[in-house]
Design an enzyme around this catalytic site. Sequence first.
Site, PDB file in Angstrom:
ATOM      1  N   HIS A 194       4.766 -15.003  -2.521  1.00 30.11           N
ATOM      2  CA  HIS A 194       4.356 -13.509  -2.196  1.00 30.11           C
ATOM      3  C   HIS A 194       5.352 -12.474  -1.999  1.00 30.11           C
ATOM      4  O   HIS A 194       5.228 -11.259  -2.480  1.00 30.11           O
ATOM      5  CB  HIS A 194       3.513 -13.628  -0.812  1.00 30.11           C
ATOM      6  CG  HIS A 194       2.624 -12.587  -0.353  1.00 30.11           C
ATOM      7  ND1 HIS A 194       3.171 -11.507   0.526  1.00 30.11           N
ATOM      8  CD2 HIS A 194       1.492 -12.420  -0.817  1.00 30.11           C
ATOM      9  CE1 HIS A 194       1.892 -10.660   0.511  1.00 30.11           C
ATOM     10  NE2 HIS A 194       0.911 -11.159  -0.204  1.00 30.11           N
ATOM     11  N   GLU A 198       0.870  -0.988  -0.175  1.00 23.83           N
ATOM     12  CA  GLU A 198       0.056  -0.154   0.175  1.00 23.83           C
ATOM     13  C   GLU A 198       0.653   1.249  -0.086  1.00 23.83           C
ATOM     14  O   GLU A 198       0.240   2.347  -0.186  1.00 23.83           O
ATOM     15  CB  GLU A 198      -0.991   0.074   1.204  1.00 23.83           C
ATOM     16  CG  GLU A 198      -2.124  -0.830   1.162  1.00 23.83           C
ATOM     17  CD  GLU A 198      -1.879  -2.356   1.095  1.00 23.83           C
ATOM     18  OE1 GLU A 198      -0.984  -2.842   2.303  1.00 23.83           O
ATOM     19  OE2 GLU A 198      -2.396  -3.066   0.329  1.00 23.83           O
ATOM     20  N   THR A 233       6.313 -18.904   0.383  1.00 21.74           N
ATOM     21  CA  THR A 233       5.502 -18.695  -0.862  1.00 21.74           C
ATOM     22  C   THR A 233       6.148 -17.614  -1.805  1.00 21.74           C
ATOM     23  O   THR A 233       7.021 -17.085  -1.311  1.00 21.74           O
ATOM     24  CB  THR A 233       4.032 -18.455  -0.749  1.00 21.74           C
ATOM     25  OG1 THR A 233       3.834 -16.817  -0.453  1.00 21.74           O
ATOM     26  CG2 THR A 233       3.316 -19.327   0.173  1.00 21.74           C
TER      27      THR A 233
HETATM   28  C1  DLZ Z   1       0.277 -10.164   3.190  1.00 24.37           C
HETATM   29  C2  DLZ Z   1       1.750  -9.702   3.681  1.00 24.37           C
HETATM   30  C3  DLZ Z   1       2.680 -10.420   3.887  1.00 24.37           C
HETATM   31  C4  DLZ Z   1       2.801 -12.273   3.820  1.00 24.37           C
HETATM   32  N1  DLZ Z   1       3.923 -10.134   4.468  1.00 24.37           N
HETATM   33  C5  DLZ Z   1       4.009  -8.852   4.408  1.00 24.37           C
HETATM   34  C6  DLZ Z   1       5.397  -8.377   4.987  1.00 24.37           C
HETATM   35  O1  DLZ Z   1       6.288  -8.991   5.348  1.00 24.37           O
HETATM   36  N2  DLZ Z   1       5.507  -6.758   5.191  1.00 24.37           N
HETATM   37  C7  DLZ Z   1       4.649  -6.145   4.859  1.00 24.37           C
HETATM   38  O2  DLZ Z   1       4.700  -4.862   5.017  1.00 24.37           O
HETATM   39  N3  DLZ Z   1       3.228  -6.750   4.324  1.00 24.37           N
HETATM   40  C8  DLZ Z   1       3.201  -8.031   4.192  1.00 24.37           C
HETATM   41  N4  DLZ Z   1       1.899  -8.497   3.801  1.00 24.37           N
HETATM   42  C9  DLZ Z   1       0.826  -7.474   3.436  1.00 24.37           C
HETATM   43  C10 DLZ Z   1       0.844  -6.812   2.211  1.00 24.37           C
HETATM   44  O3  DLZ Z   1       1.974  -5.872   1.835  1.00 24.37           O
HETATM   45  C11 DLZ Z   1      -0.332  -6.014   1.765  1.00 24.37           C
HETATM   46  O4  DLZ Z   1      -0.753  -5.066   2.783  1.00 24.37           O
HETATM   47  C12 DLZ Z   1      -1.641  -7.117   1.621  1.00 24.37           C
HETATM   48  O5  DLZ Z   1      -1.256  -7.714   0.766  1.00 24.37           O
HETATM   49  C13 DLZ Z   1      -2.911  -6.214   1.087  1.00 24.37           C
HETATM   50  O6  DLZ Z   1      -2.668  -5.553  -0.090  1.00 24.37           O
END
Ligand code: DLZ
Length: 216
Positions: A146, A67, A144
């Site tokens: 991600h 975001e 994953t």
């Molecule tokens: C979903 C997610 C994951 C798994 N890990 C992190 C992270 O390590 N650091 C971070 O800032 N945000 C993570 N997010 C959330 C995503 O950045 C995001 O907020 C969601 O996918 C919703 O768009």
Amino acid sequence: MLDDFHKGLEPATTTQDGSALRILIVHTRWNTPIVQGLVDGARKTMIEQHNVKPENIVIESVPGAYELPFAAKKLLEVSQIRAAEGANDLIGNVNLLDGLNLNSPTTTSAGAPPPTSAGTTGAKGSRQAFDAVICIGVLIKGSTMHFEYICEAVSQGIMRVGLDSGVPVIFGVLTCLNEEQALSRAGLDKAGKGHNHGIDWGSGAVEMALLKNRTL
Ligand code: DLZ
């Protein structure tokens, strides 16, 4: 290996006076203890090393790193409109949660009367919008894909906001393979050997803001 090799950021050779600057920090609410250390490092550096006024640092938060580019873009636009209207509070009532900023004394989007010497929007009677943004977050690799997708999207997105807006946006996102790496890069490792990268991001924001405001 060179004897005088200095890993990391070499300080700028000229004085970087941030006393006339207004800086926005947008940080995530994932991995908050580490993020908080980075935010504090950036904020403290701008105030103590570059004379940025505490009331001219606005801190806002978003859910996760993905975001960050959207929030930086939106808040920059809002600040530019509000500055042109002559408002002191550059964010107004934009519906983002206030920054967590758990330890720092100033967490406010209501700034003091802005300085007049640099970075104005140009129009008569207008005030000064943000001179730079620091996007701060910590991504830690899981099992994953991600991590890879978010890292790519966030780095590209942050770069795009900066180039499109003409306002420097600092990439303050740690992309770490594990928690230990992240703690060390926020200066929070048990051994105390790490370096808080927020310090470099604070200095970088001031340097780039001054570059943005440089006149011919
Ligand atoms: C979903 C997610 C994951 C798994 N890990 C992190 C992270 O390590 N650091 C971070 O800032 N945000 C993570 N997010 C959330 C995503 O950045 C995001 O907020 C969601 O996918 C919703 O768009």
